[in-house]
Design an enzyme around this catalytic site. Structure first.
Site, PDB file in Angstrom:
ATOM      1  N   GLY C 195       0.604  -1.278  -0.817  1.00  0.00           N
ATOM      2  CA  GLY C 195       0.483  -0.411  -0.106  1.00  0.00           C
ATOM      3  C   GLY C 195       0.866   1.661  -0.474  1.00  0.00           C
ATOM      4  O   GLY C 195       1.594   1.438  -1.051  1.00  0.00           O
ATOM      5  N   ASP C 220      -5.445  -7.944  -7.443  1.00  0.00           N
ATOM      6  CA  ASP C 220      -4.838  -7.009  -6.573  1.00  0.00           C
ATOM      7  C   ASP C 220      -4.156  -6.686  -6.148  1.00  0.00           C
ATOM      8  O   ASP C 220      -2.807  -7.158  -6.226  1.00  0.00           O
ATOM      9  CB  ASP C 220      -5.120  -8.473  -5.462  1.00  0.00           C
ATOM     10  CG  ASP C 220      -6.581  -9.686  -5.549  1.00  0.00           C
ATOM     11  OD1 ASP C 220      -7.343  -9.275  -5.205  1.00  0.00           O
ATOM     12  OD2 ASP C 220      -6.721 -11.185  -5.660  1.00  0.00           O
ATOM     13  N   LEU C 221      -4.053  -5.148  -5.556  1.00  0.00           N
ATOM     14  CA  LEU C 221      -3.405  -3.968  -5.077  1.00  0.00           C
ATOM     15  C   LEU C 221      -1.465  -4.897  -4.276  1.00  0.00           C
ATOM     16  O   LEU C 221      -2.281  -5.884  -3.860  1.00  0.00           O
ATOM     17  CB  LEU C 221      -2.583  -3.172  -4.379  1.00  0.00           C
ATOM     18  CG  LEU C 221      -2.395  -2.089  -3.871  1.00  0.00           C
ATOM     19  CD1 LEU C 221      -1.805  -1.850  -5.528  1.00  0.00           C
ATOM     20  CD2 LEU C 221      -3.033  -1.604  -3.421  1.00  0.00           C
ATOM     21  N   ASP C 222      -0.623  -4.813  -5.636  1.00  0.00           N
ATOM     22  CA  ASP C 222       0.126  -5.141  -4.524  1.00  0.00           C
ATOM     23  C   ASP C 222       0.268  -6.972  -4.647  1.00  0.00           C
ATOM     24  O   ASP C 222       1.576  -7.495  -3.225  1.00  0.00           O
ATOM     25  CB  ASP C 222       0.655  -4.812  -3.240  1.00  0.00           C
ATOM     26  CG  ASP C 222       1.351  -3.351  -3.468  1.00  0.00           C
ATOM     27  OD1 ASP C 222       1.141  -3.034  -4.265  1.00  0.00           O
ATOM     28  OD2 ASP C 222       1.007  -2.430  -2.790  1.00  0.00           O
ATOM     29  N   GLN C 223      -0.006  -7.691  -4.827  1.00  0.00           N
ATOM     30  CA  GLN C 223      -0.419  -9.539  -5.178  1.00  0.00           C
ATOM     31  C   GLN C 223       0.341 -10.140  -5.947  1.00  0.00           C
ATOM     32  O   GLN C 223       0.023 -11.204  -6.671  1.00  0.00           O
ATOM     33  CB  GLN C 223      -1.571  -9.703  -4.239  1.00  0.00           C
ATOM     34  CG  GLN C 223      -2.577  -8.775  -2.851  1.00  0.00           C
ATOM     35  CD  GLN C 223      -1.606  -9.385  -1.805  1.00  0.00           C
ATOM     36  OE1 GLN C 223      -0.795 -10.120  -2.132  1.00  0.00           O
ATOM     37  NE2 GLN C 223      -1.664  -9.032  -0.710  1.00  0.00           N
TER      38      GLN C 223
END
Lengths: 278, 278, 278, 278
Positions: C195, C220-223
């Protein structure tokens, strides 16, 4: 608030830290960063202090010189950007990296010009608005070539000359004119693989790690005081060409790191070594 | 000549370095190592000084407390070896490494005993002439088990308790009895992979680097102040088992490094962080 | 001699290496580089082979698809430079590094254009002769903004989109249109500090190492699947600003490394992980 | 299921991978790990394969020798633990580490005995239940001393001799009796600082990184094929003693890593280099 950086190099005796910090305190200076080191082999005291709240750098210098033992070398510098001449040959990685860092204020320097012995990097340099001078060595003796380069450098009165993969060997005479002001990047983990073709030497020896070394140029080739080094792993699958390619990334970051340390007045040369305050 | 180590943690104000070094100078102390740090977020001043030539540690402590602002925490320690209790479970790598380092004076500590929750490491421990106590958790409540462990620890009045891969979670109550005196090694690069099975978590996430973290145990699991961390690369070919095997080497060296830093009085805890003078 | 690179991803069964290398041998191909991996958790076979001496890539592809189990994914690529769109915001370090590498053929790519949400990097981009498009988000909904960006990207039909510190979060819809073709650099050692403001999070936690992660963007963010990571040490003296400054050097080198791996067809995505043939 | 490891070293020609994997497939072998490498400078092909499902190692060896070009060197090994003699002098760190790893099955070896030229490490060795032999060099010529050592080694017919900081220089004659079977740890980043007192040499040169090198002993001192290297940073504050102390941790881990690689049949010597399958 304005900041001053003190660099002190003097014969060791008891109470030096108390004396220097006492001076700063009496003159209204607040210590922002502080480092000391005593070289036990030679009984020399080194100190770097960043102080806030003192405006008059010249006065501070005079007071410190009075308080410190004779033989003390004291340097007080303000926040002025340093003037830097870059030298290069054909490889763009170190030069390009330094030009970008200068342009976007990542490194506190003004690049006054780039001097190269080939035309290759002219377009890159000029796209950053920096003057480019190609001094070809063709048809010139070494002395004549160096004389031309020296004149160009001296026009700018630079604080520092950075050889960003400048691939010609400079004479002792040239280097002695800029003692501890020429920073070089050597593409090996010195003292391994001194001289020409270090990646080929590394490959022939079958090492599992290669590196790069940033150092001040000295009269003895590849023997000057080391400022920074770094390494990367290699395997049997890396020939000299792959080592060179991967090595360029190490050269680039070691050189940038050493330039930063020098620009921030963190490096003191003592004999053939450096004290680096980080 | 005897050496004393000072650790100072106090509200920042101008002139602190001058005051402390002035005291040392007036009492005949020569500074051997010195480090300061001001935490700008909280205006706290930290200082670690090693001094030679002052014999009376108690006098020095009293003088410093008088000179420094109220609220200053001052610690003066001599060269005495610290007393250390080691805790372990079944894995030998961290425990064995620390026992060898203690036996051959690589780390300045006396290991007074090893406490484990399994018998596995008894023979290894005793081969180093160190008492081994197995406190099995079988049939005991957590409170009962911890009470037995606490009693054994307290018999030795240790300066430090090192959990050398002790694989039980300790209660907040237990830990609060030894605040900032229990050093733990967590087998991940915290704060990644908090909790159980960090290598399996790392494998599931597909990371390309794994690590280990030495920290002081705190009431919140895996949240205590970090002292040291290190990492190694991994690839897709490493399953959880290979990660664990390679990770053990990192755990071992990070833990040994953190133990050394604490034994040499280089670590100050401030809030949930550490200031480490290296 | 021309080279072809094979990437195979298929259900494992005995004899696959023999079959593939047999095909290559019968068609006059010499193996220059070869790597295999079997994922034991999912029984999937991966193979990357660089071969010399076979001219007809389409024929080779058809033969391999016949020989391999149904469900096999086979990719055969020649030496064509890949087409790449770069995206950025205001920070020049990653963008400038990639532009220099492209210009001087250090990375085998044609940068077809740079898309940014601020004007800051326009001059730098254009000095490399690369078209620059600023798509400001001002006054636009997220959907409208992304639609404009998508149209610009699709004009170039790029093989790869590289977010060189593009600081806006992209919607799942946007990303799903370029599955496993958007490469992002996250300025932390994922999964730590997912994040916003990872350097501030790292500073607050008091970690002793920071890092950067290059990964394919996923819904999915940063995943998304991680391609490369690297780290550097920090100390208590590094605030969020110093961490960010030092971290930029890591971001730059991790991103360049991941871009190289993808351009050289060394990366296969499997589930949420990557197999990287080095 | 039993596993066999193949190591192949032969003149390169087209189709070798297909031939070897074809043999394995026809004999019911499943490939668990596979690596190949062609040395382009000498046209030599290297391959390491771990296979499951083939019981008869001798048959496999004979078939492979028939299928491969004349001049091929083929080695097929089963899961037998290797027999290892350790040699040491006074420093415990490498020896202790290897003894713990052997005792707890972290390394697949049986340490048959420890031979030292001082008594210092006898107690440590025997606490692990391993026979210790002190062969003092006092009053003996080099030939006499080496003859005694050689006899002790040969009693055990070891697969490998590991010099775990054995601080005497061995004669060419001694070494040639155990070609590529004596593994040594040198306490520098070779080829830097060959010979005596490498840490002092490193300090005198003022390097910023020190290292250690594990290599096969060869007739030329410190010139044998390198297996593994690693490094750590140092600063101007590290004297020769501090470098030695920190260096010991690097020596220990580099040596353990090299021993593992050799025990797992991952290392092929070629000329004065190694091919290491990882």
């Amino acid at each position: 608030m304005s900041r001053l950086t003190l660099l002190i190099d003097c014969p060791d005796e008891s109470g030096l830290v108390a004396r220097v910090t006492g001076v700063l305190h009496r003159h209204g200076g607040n210590i922002v960063e502080n480092g000391e080191y005593v070289d036990p082999a030679n009984d020399v005291f080194f100190m770097r202090t960043v102080t806030e709240g003192i405006e008059d750098a010249d006065l501070l210098l005079r007071v410190l010189q009075t308080e410190l033992p004779s033989g003390a070398k004291v340097k007080v510098t303000g926040a002025r950007k340093k003037r830097v001449v870059l030298m290069a040959t054909k490889e763009p990685h170190c030069l390009g990296d330094l030009l970008i860092r200068a342009k976007f204020q990542d490194l506190p320097m003004d690049v006054t010009r780039v001097i190269a012995n080939h035309e290759t990097l002219g377009e890159l340099t000029e796209s950053f608005g920096v003057p480019f001078h190609c001094v070809s060595a063709d048809g010139l003796s070494r002395e004549e070539h160096e004389e031309k380069v020296r004149e160009l450098i001296e026009e700018d009165s630079p604080d520092l000359v950075v050889m960003a993969k400048y691939m010609r060997i400079l004479s002792s005479e040239f280097i002695s004119g800029f003692r501890n002001r020429i920073l070089n990047i050597h593409h090996s983990f010195l003292p391994a693989f001194i001289g020409a073709n270090p990646y080929r030497q590394a490959w022939e020896r079958g090492v599992k790690i290669i590196g790069a070394t940033a150092h001040f140029a000295s009269e003895d080739l590849d023997q000057g005081p080391i400022i920074a080094q770094d390494v990367i792993p290699v395997t049997h699958t890396h020939g000299p060409k792959e080592m060179a390619r991967n090595g360029r990334d190490v050269e680039k970051r070691v050189l940038a790191r050493a330039v930063r340390l020098v620009l921030e007045d963190r490096v003191v040369v003592t004999g053939n070594k450096t004290v680096v305050f980080e």
